[in-house]
Design a protein around this motif. Sequence first.
Motif, mmCIF file in Angstrom:
data_model
loop_
_atom_site.group_PDB
_atom_site.id
_atom_site.type_symbol
_atom_site.label_atom_id
_atom_site.label_comp_id
_atom_site.label_asym_id
_atom_site.label_seq_id
_atom_site.Cartn_x
_atom_site.Cartn_y
_atom_site.Cartn_z
ATOM 1 N N TYR A 1 -66.061 -20.000 86.517
ATOM 2 C CA TYR A 1 -64.931 -19.248 85.959
ATOM 3 C C TYR A 1 -63.683 -19.432 86.821
ATOM 4 O O TYR A 1 -62.590 -19.682 86.314
ATOM 5 C CB TYR A 1 -65.299 -17.751 85.851
ATOM 6 C CG TYR A 1 -64.084 -16.867 85.737
ATOM 7 C CD1 TYR A 1 -63.407 -16.754 84.535
ATOM 8 C CD2 TYR A 1 -63.588 -16.189 86.856
ATOM 9 C CE1 TYR A 1 -62.264 -15.971 84.441
ATOM 10 C CE2 TYR A 1 -62.459 -15.422 86.763
ATOM 11 C CZ TYR A 1 -61.802 -15.311 85.551
ATOM 12 O OH TYR A 1 -60.670 -14.563 85.471
ATOM 13 N N THR B 1 -68.945 -21.725 73.342
ATOM 14 C CA THR B 1 -68.993 -21.953 74.791
ATOM 15 C C THR B 1 -69.353 -20.636 75.450
ATOM 16 O O THR B 1 -69.376 -19.583 74.787
ATOM 17 C CB THR B 1 -67.634 -22.450 75.322
ATOM 18 O OG1 THR B 1 -67.729 -22.629 76.753
ATOM 19 C CG2 THR B 1 -66.488 -21.479 75.037
ATOM 20 N N PHE B 2 -69.600 -20.688 76.760
ATOM 21 C CA PHE B 2 -69.801 -19.441 77.492
ATOM 22 C C PHE B 2 -68.463 -18.711 77.547
ATOM 23 O O PHE B 2 -67.400 -19.336 77.662
ATOM 24 C CB PHE B 2 -70.325 -19.747 78.896
ATOM 25 C CG PHE B 2 -70.615 -18.519 79.698
ATOM 26 C CD1 PHE B 2 -71.462 -17.532 79.222
ATOM 27 C CD2 PHE B 2 -70.039 -18.335 80.942
ATOM 28 C CE1 PHE B 2 -71.723 -16.390 79.946
ATOM 29 C CE2 PHE B 2 -70.294 -17.194 81.687
ATOM 30 C CZ PHE B 2 -71.139 -16.217 81.190
ATOM 31 N N GLN C 1 -71.566 -27.471 82.290
ATOM 32 C CA GLN C 1 -72.904 -27.832 81.811
ATOM 33 C C GLN C 1 -73.123 -29.341 81.834
ATOM 34 O O GLN C 1 -74.075 -29.825 81.215
ATOM 35 C CB GLN C 1 -73.100 -27.307 80.383
ATOM 36 C CG GLN C 1 -73.063 -25.798 80.275
ATOM 37 C CD GLN C 1 -73.654 -25.294 78.984
ATOM 38 O OE1 GLN C 1 -74.190 -26.046 78.179
ATOM 39 N NE2 GLN C 1 -73.563 -23.999 78.766
ATOM 40 N N HIS D 1 -78.320 -20.025 72.974
ATOM 41 C CA HIS D 1 -76.935 -20.132 73.459
ATOM 42 C C HIS D 1 -76.033 -20.438 72.270
ATOM 43 O O HIS D 1 -75.927 -21.603 71.891
ATOM 44 C CB HIS D 1 -76.776 -21.274 74.458
ATOM 45 C CG HIS D 1 -77.665 -21.219 75.649
ATOM 46 N ND1 HIS D 1 -78.839 -21.938 75.764
ATOM 47 C CD2 HIS D 1 -77.543 -20.509 76.800
ATOM 48 C CE1 HIS D 1 -79.391 -21.687 76.945
ATOM 49 N NE2 HIS D 1 -78.633 -20.831 77.582
ATOM 50 N N TRP D 2 -75.450 -19.522 71.608
ATOM 51 C CA TRP D 2 -75.385 -18.112 71.762
ATOM 52 C C TRP D 2 -75.618 -17.515 70.383
ATOM 53 O O TRP D 2 -75.202 -18.100 69.381
ATOM 54 C CB TRP D 2 -74.029 -17.706 72.318
ATOM 55 C CG TRP D 2 -73.843 -18.236 73.748
ATOM 56 C CD1 TRP D 2 -74.122 -17.565 74.891
ATOM 57 C CD2 TRP D 2 -73.349 -19.514 74.184
ATOM 58 N NE1 TRP D 2 -73.831 -18.343 76.014
ATOM 59 C CE2 TRP D 2 -73.365 -19.541 75.592
ATOM 60 C CE3 TRP D 2 -72.925 -20.660 73.478
ATOM 61 C CZ2 TRP D 2 -72.962 -20.647 76.334
ATOM 62 C CZ3 TRP D 2 -72.537 -21.766 74.228
ATOM 63 C CH2 TRP D 2 -72.555 -21.746 75.649
#
Length: 374
Positions: A63, A87-88, A161, A313-314
Amino acid sequence: MPYEVPFVDPRAHYARLKEEIDAAITECLTRGDLVYRQQLRTFEEHFAAFIGTRYAVGVNSGYHALLFALFASGIGPGDEVITVAHTFVATVSAIIHCGATPVLVDVQQDYTMDPEQVERAITPRTRALLPVHLNGRICDMDRLLPIAARHGLSVIEDAAQAIGARHRGREAGSLGQAGCFSFYPFKILGGFGDGGALTTDDPEVARLVSLLRYNGEDRETGEYHVHGQTALLDNVQAAVLDVKLRYLPEWIEHRRAIADRYHRGLEGVPGVSLPHFPEEIQQDVFQNYVIRCAARDALREHLARRGVETLVHWPKPMWAHHGLGLADPGLVETARVCREVISLPMSAETTPVHVDRTVEAIRAFATPMSPVES
Ligand SMILES: Cc1ncc(COP(=O)(O)O)c(C=O)c1O
């Protein structure tokens, strides 16, 4: 009850490297090398050499690598940054936290940013593209880089990733102005807690991010040049990552072999789509081995009953988390992906026996069913 086939196995991972990791930690602790010492610099040098960039700057999460890459590109209030919703959440939070507006576009079949949608999303306020190399596969940079160049946009790669993934022989994280990596424990190169790094060829970006991560202070002179944050990669963490970095090529080969075994085992199973996309340009490192199935939730329960641990995910599109305050961008493929994807066990400790058990269980699920549309 522990799963017979775990998604990842941190205890086994530590056990196989115990001697080297313990020695690296003991050295740091006995010498008192805790903050910003030689081990951090050594790891940064090795990491930059691996990625093929001039600089790598260790920070305390993926992050922060994203946030600082955006700051270093001069992005702030009034600017738009194009990224994906699949995405995350940290990808989008970094854009929000630097005061800019995330513009979310859809993904292609391989779960990466759709260049056609990017073209359509560009406005006079667009300042950067933030492609996410998801699941270990690099985005279609042959199309994205020329779009960015034509419109004068920065390219910040979310390579959290995709460590070791290649595009025409070049590493993820070496293709844009900055590459952002995460060393979260279950990443391909994972530490024992949060960690990250930013890679770049630009000395100004490297310098600014080195300041930003250390409360704005130039370590040599003690001068504060900017209001920064407390976001340095811990020295002990860097020493451990440096040990693990030596094994990275071996682990990537292992993941590719595991993916290949899943592929051979699952090819032709009705209702299941596999993540084997063309490899002439991009080489995948399979951070996640993601299959698709319209009956995903039932399949997941079936696998759990048979001792196979999976993740999703996710499960919910990012904009459906109302606390994030994102407008629904109407991304049809992203919404569908959230309903259908399931990540199978994949780590340096996943064995052929684990794969065969998983394959067997999926085949047993698929057999009594009529083919499912995917
Ligand atoms: C695609 C992606 N981007 C960003 C991040 C953020 O990394 P971190 O968890 O180290 O902050 C992650 C990590 O999970 C990720 O998977």
